[in-house]
Design a protein around this motif. Structure first.
Motif, PDB file in Angstrom:
ATOM      1  N   GLU A  39      36.191 105.138  68.104  1.00 59.52           N
ATOM      2  CA  GLU A  39      36.904 106.543  69.145  1.00 59.52           C
ATOM      3  C   GLU A  39      36.815 105.900  71.032  1.00 59.52           C
ATOM      4  N   ARG A  42      40.279 103.996  71.571  1.00 60.31           N
ATOM      5  CA  ARG A  42      41.012 104.513  72.494  1.00 60.31           C
ATOM      6  C   ARG A  42      41.275 105.786  73.197  1.00 60.31           C
ATOM      7  N   ARG A  43      40.457 106.130  73.325  1.00 59.41           N
ATOM      8  CA  ARG A  43      40.230 107.034  74.659  1.00 59.41           C
ATOM      9  C   ARG A  43      40.353 105.930  75.601  1.00 59.41           C
ATOM     10  N   SER A  45      42.630 103.504  75.132  1.00 54.34           N
ATOM     11  CA  SER A  45      43.826 102.187  75.364  1.00 54.34           C
ATOM     12  C   SER A  45      43.996 103.976  76.520  1.00 54.34           C
ATOM     13  N   ARG A  46      43.903 105.496  76.005  1.00 57.65           N
ATOM     14  CA  ARG A  46      45.101 106.174  76.770  1.00 57.65           C
ATOM     15  C   ARG A  46      44.753 106.574  78.705  1.00 57.65           C
TER      16      ARG A  46
END
Length: 122
Positions: A39, A42-43, A45-46
């Protein structure tokens, strides 16, 4: 972005100015691992927008202030003459490694981080 900033703030608060270089490197390595796996990846990347878009996001430039303060205190406590400048450079180098490894799913090794911490202390 808010959770990412909270994690950066918490990481900065964890670093005691009196810890040893290897302890700082280990804490940075733990934080980087969280940013590059699951996770956290993913965070990250954002939260790490394309450089051309980053300047349009006002909070992006202030997200690293707490950890820069912690790095500055660490470097000053260890007698680094340019603690102010190196407190900006060390986190930027770490971010660069994360940014480079993020697309491929690669890792940042603790020896790489140790090298950056040691260079900041010179």
């Amino acid at each position: 972005m808010e959770r990412y900033q909270a994690e950066l703030h918490a990481a900065g608060e964890e670093v005691s100015p009196l810890c040893h270089a290897d302890q700082l490197a280990a804490r940075i390595a733990e934080f980087v691992e969280r940013r590059l796996a699951g996770e956290g990846r993913r965070r990250s990347s954002r939260a790490m927008p394309a450089p051309s878009r980053a300047c349009a996001i006002p909070s992006y430039g202030t997200s690293s202030v707490p950890r820069e303060n912690a790095v500055r205190a660490f470097l000053a406590a260890h007698g680094v003459a340019d603690a102010e400048g190196r407190a900006l450079t060390l986190p930027a180098c770490i971010d660069g490694l994360v940014f480079e490894r993020l697309p491929s799913g690669g890792r940042v090794s603790e020896p790489e981080i140790c090298g950056l911490v040691e260079a900041a202390l010179r």
